[in-house]
Enzyme design. Structure first.
Site, mmCIF file in Angstrom:
data_model
loop_
_atom_site.group_PDB
_atom_site.id
_atom_site.type_symbol
_atom_site.label_atom_id
_atom_site.label_comp_id
_atom_site.label_asym_id
_atom_site.label_seq_id
_atom_site.Cartn_x
_atom_site.Cartn_y
_atom_site.Cartn_z
ATOM 1 N N ASP A 1 83.163 112.639 70.123
ATOM 2 C CA ASP A 1 83.996 112.662 71.330
ATOM 3 C C ASP A 1 83.299 113.391 72.474
ATOM 4 O O ASP A 1 83.865 113.533 73.558
ATOM 5 C CB ASP A 1 85.328 113.365 71.040
ATOM 6 C CG ASP A 1 86.286 112.493 70.243
ATOM 7 O OD1 ASP A 1 85.957 111.310 70.058
ATOM 8 O OD2 ASP A 1 87.348 112.988 69.819
ATOM 9 N N GLY B 1 76.176 76.222 97.021
ATOM 10 C CA GLY B 1 75.818 75.083 96.182
ATOM 11 C C GLY B 1 74.444 74.527 96.484
ATOM 12 O O GLY B 1 73.672 74.204 95.577
ATOM 13 N N ASP C 1 79.419 81.671 108.937
ATOM 14 C CA ASP C 1 79.174 82.089 107.552
ATOM 15 C C ASP C 1 80.489 82.315 106.820
ATOM 16 O O ASP C 1 80.648 81.923 105.661
ATOM 17 C CB ASP C 1 78.335 83.367 107.517
ATOM 18 C CG ASP C 1 76.897 83.123 107.943
ATOM 19 O OD1 ASP C 1 76.385 82.036 107.624
ATOM 20 O OD2 ASP C 1 76.302 83.998 108.587
#
Length: 508
Positions: free
Chosen positions: A36, A429, A294
């Site tokens: 821990d 794309g 843009d």
């Protein structure tokens, strides 16, 4: 308690340690077994700290299990009191050591008799709250402890500062871009003519806490940490709070207008509208970008947003109302504050998902197939498997989201940084298509993977050849649809004919 591959919010003791180690000259004793005790390494690595993390583990071992913890815990508290000379020592168990059901408050009372510093037991239920809730509670506990004592001793300042001033609450170590956000908020307050009375807890000493009531108002930029403290200060000292996260042009303006209202209610005569207008129209690049070609190219693109309440809600609204991006899913892992989140994002997204199960988010992303994801480090992993770009907007994060350079997310400079993050997260794309046609330095055979680590389907060479002829920006979708079709038809191998049949079946 559950075993998980991934946790969005850590266990409660991490939240307590984040608060204690954010203060200056405060030490934490963690009563825990080995395993821990990873906080020290994590903080030193991510925050690139020059100093040792002020956390000591009082190890629960077989001797402790046999004899009890009292002697060891008290010895560790007194040893650190002598070695470090802290102003405060915070004792915290972990969810593991809490199983022992020991009376740690009694250990603290015993240690106080000999210690020169203050000693506190973190008042947190380790089985019921997570890292963020524990951090919020621990900060409020420490602030309340010192202000209540100052009230009893009569050392609290009785008046506000002469000029408008603010306490900035909730800036912690290991917070998402907290260091840069602190600097940006201080600059914003300076531009507004507001003095920063205190920044809590980052870099503050507990001695400074008694001066908190002198501020005119409290600013809570993150809903996750600082809200309980601000509520306590409001109830006890009649200090108003501003809890609007100044992320994005619109929200920053809303935050400044609420600050103006709070100050004028207390006798100031300020008008921040000219400042907002000047920053929005001339100084900030974000507003100009939203009118550019843009940004118009992003209009209508589909995105998924997931993170903590503050960042996920802020980004959902930024994408929707400032950039025209279609948010198909907005989600948060802060289940304890789900009502607030649902109210904040209502009208800005198609669907809301409240879950801390990373598989549920991954499945939703795979189903929706957005153009971009804005989430945590886990959503970044999901995006890599699905070949969907991801911008990281909220913790938990890895080292690359603790940047060395200046990258705030709040204020007007933060709005500029958000614009860059959003725009650069979308894959255009034509970019992928041109790489397919002309090649490049790093050309390689790319196949989009599914969410699952492996696939039960066998792609034959002719099927792969046909798949590679499909433009990269839609190839992943075609691959997933083909595999879905093959499973529905009970096929185990995918050939070119199967791919054609899948396209026919989908009407493509």
């Amino acid at each position: 308690m559950k075993l998980a591959y991934w946790m969005y919010a850590g266990p409660a003791h991490i939240g307590t340690l984040r608060i204690s180690s954010s203060f200056r000259n405060v030490h934490a004793i963690m009563h825990a077994p080995l395993g821990d005790d990873y906080f020290n390494v994590m903080r030193s690595m991510l925050e690139r700290e020059r100093n040792f993390t002020p956390v000591t583990t009082s190890v629960v071992d077989r001797n402790v299990l046999a004899r009890g913890s009292q002697e060891k815990v008290i010895d560790n508290i007194l040893r650190k009191d002598t070695e470090e000379r802290p102003d405060l020592i915070v004792l915290t168990p972990t969810c593991t050591s809490s199983i022992l059901q020991e009376d740690l408050q009694n250990f603290v009372e015993r240690a106080k008799e000999s210690a020169q510093c203050d000693v506190l037991l973190a008042d947190v239920n380790h089985y019921r709250v997570n890292e963020l809730q524990a951090a919020d509670r621990t900060l409020e506990q420490i602030v309340r402890f010192y202000l209540d004592r100052a009230q009893r001793q009569g050392t609290l300042p009785s008046q506000r500062t002469e000029q408008p001033s603010v306490n900035i609450l909730g800036m912690t170590t290991l917070g998402f871009h907290n260091r840069h956000d602190t600097t940006e908020l201080q600059r914003l307050m300076a531009d507004l003519g507001i003095t920063v009375n205190a920044v809590i807890p980052a870099g503050a000493s507990v001695e400074e806490l008694q001066h908190l009531p002198r501020a005119w108002f409290n600013l809570v930029p993150y809903r996750e940490v600082g809200l309980l403290t601000a509520q306590y200060l409001q109830d006890t000292f009649d200090q108003p709070m501003v809890a609007i996260a100044p992320m994005g042009i619109t929200a920053t303006a809303d935050c400044i207008r609420q600050i103006q209202q709070v100050l004028n209610q207390q006798g100031a005569a300020v008008d921040f509208e000219p400042f907002i207008d000047r920053q929005t129209r001339f100084a900030s690049e974000a507003a100009w970008f939203s009118h550019s070609i843009d940004c118009q190219n992003l209009t209508g693109k589909r995105a998924v947003v997931f993170g903590d309440n503050t960042h996920a809600a802020a980004f959902t609204k930024i994408l929707s109302r400032e950039m025209g991006i279609h948010v198909v899913l907005a989600g948060t892992y802060c289940k304890h504050d789900a009502d607030w989140f649902e109210a904040e994002v209502a009208g800005y997204c198609d669907r809301v998902l409240i879950s801390d199960d990373h598989n549920a988010i991954a499945d939703a992303i795979a189903e929706l197939e957005p153009a971009a994801i804005f989430g945590t480090q886990m959503e970044r992993h999901v995006g890599k498997r699905l070949n969907i770009p991801c911008g990281v907007i909220a913790a938990p994060v890895h080292i690359q989201n603790f940047p060395v350079g200046y990258r705030p997310f709040v204020g007007y400079e933060g709005a500029n940084q958000i614009v860059d993050l959003v725009y650069n997260s979308f894959t255009l794309g034509m970019e992928d298509h041109l790489l397919e046609i002309f090649g490049g330095h790093d050309t390689k055979e790319v196949l989009t993977k599914t969410v699952s680590a492996g696939s039960d389907l066998d792609w034959k060479p002719d099927g792969l050849t046909e798949l590679n002829r499909i433009p990269g920006f839609v190839r992943g979708k075609v691959k997933r649809n083909t595999e879905k079709y093959a499973r529905e038809q009970g096929l185990t191998a995918i050939t070119a004919e199967v791919l054609y049949a899948a396209k026919e079946a989908l009407g493509a």
